[in-house]
Enzyme design. Structure first.
Site, short mmCIF file in Angstrom:
data_model
loop_
_atom_site.label_atom_id
_atom_site.label_comp_id
_atom_site.label_asym_id
_atom_site.label_seq_id
_atom_site.Cartn_x
_atom_site.Cartn_y
_atom_site.Cartn_z
N HIS A 126 41.83 39.31 43.78
CA HIS A 126 40.42 39.56 43.49
C HIS A 126 39.96 38.69 42.31
O HIS A 126 38.78 38.36 42.20
CB HIS A 126 40.17 41.02 43.15
CG HIS A 126 40.32 41.95 44.31
ND1 HIS A 126 41.52 42.52 44.65
CD2 HIS A 126 39.43 42.41 45.21
CE1 HIS A 126 41.37 43.29 45.71
NE2 HIS A 126 40.11 43.24 46.08
N ASP B 180 40.42 37.71 54.13
CA ASP B 180 40.08 38.69 53.13
C ASP B 180 38.71 38.31 52.57
O ASP B 180 38.10 37.32 52.98
CB ASP B 180 41.15 38.72 52.03
CG ASP B 180 41.26 40.08 51.36
OD1 ASP B 180 40.31 40.87 51.46
OD2 ASP B 180 42.29 40.35 50.72
#
Length: 302
Positions: A216, A289
């Site tokens: 992230h 993702d």
């Protein structure tokens, strides 16, 4: 997390868990819809946009406009309320030229994203259980709840092997450090969902367990060759693919011994087409993702 997801199909192959691949009429319908789309609309079908029905990130007005204008093939819902989500799902489907694919991250049930819903144990707790039949039952019930919400895809199960104690993002989301147990338990969860007609998604290919960075916020590097990956990380993916999982999510990880280009696996032709499709024989749906995660977004302008 999955937001702004890019979806790739396998050479145009229809490979749905509802048996469409064996139904000439279904395949003919899919082709007729595809052939009626402009090139821009075909590209838009590859993108799934984030939807927030509540809170500071509320964005349903812009989501509605994009779906109505044919600029998205799907929606992934994040934090919100189940009643509001159902109402918005119905509104979006009513204006979509092509009915949208609806997804959610429900690794431990809808409560991972929605209030007032059932929260199941996280994978680490499931990994300690002896009776895998209970995991099948959990997958079945999560799928039934997804169907009531109009959700087609649940981005679960996580099949990463938890083999790095410093991992800041997988840890209790993994079934454990034993690759055989991870595979067996993930397959039960997957079968429970797909037996109820909800698409499961094995993530995060080719394995996010042995990292000390969170994708992230940065691009983790896994300096393993394919032999080393086969020994651990790829084992659960190979098993769940052979068991019939309908989709796989590719992670933002750099594997320099697999692809020398400085890109995340989620953008790598060698990882997706060569490793996942050709060597592991996966012919289902491939998701990236989230495209706003720093593991990929820090290398490109918006």
């Amino acid at each position: 997390m999955a937001i702004g997801v890019c979806i790739t199909s396998s050479n145009g192959q229809v490979d749905f868990i509802n048996g469409c691949k064996n139904d000439p009429g279904c395949a003919k319908w899919v082709d007729s819809v595809y052939n009626a789309l402009t090139i821009e609309e075909r590209i838009a079908q590859c993108f799934m946009i984030a939807a927030y029905t509540a809170g500071k990130d509320y964005n349903m007005d812009s989501v509605f406009r994009m779906v109505k204008d044919g600029k998205a093939g799907g929606v992934i819902f994040f934090k919100g309320n189940p009643t509001a989500q159902v109402q918005w799902t119905n509104r979006l489907q009513s204006v979509a030229k092509v009915k949208i694919m609806v997804a959610i991250d429900g690794e431990w049930g809808l409560a991972m994203r929605l209030d007032s819903t059932i929260s199941y144990p996280k994978n680490m707790a499931l990994g300690a259980m002896a009776d895998d039949a209970l995991i099948y039952a959990m997958g079945r019930d999560v799928a039934r709840q997804c169907k009531r919400m109009g959700i087609h895809v649940n981005f679960a199960p996580v099949v990463d092997v938890n083999n790095n104690a410093r991992n800041p993002v997988i840890n209790d989301r993994s079934f454990g450090e034993n690759k055989e147990k991870v595979a067996a338990k993930a397959i039960e969860f997957m079968r429970g969902m797909q037996d109820q007609g909800v698409l499961a998604c094995a993530k995060h290919f080719p394995g996010h367990g042995d990292t000390d960075k969170d994708s992230h916020y940065d691009l983790p590097v896994i300096s393993k060759n394919q032999y080393q990956l086969e020994a651990t990380e790829l084992y659960p993916f190979r098993q769940i693919i052979n068991a019939g999982v309908g989709s796989v999510m590719v992670a933002h990880l750099r594997l320099p011994q697999i692809d020398s280009v400085r890109l995340a696996a989620s953008l790598s032709e060698k990882v997706i087409n060569k490793l996942l499709r050709e060597q592991l024989g996966f012919s289902g749906l491939v998701f990236s993702d989230a495209l706003n995660m720093k593991g990929v977004s820090k290398f490109f302008k918006p």
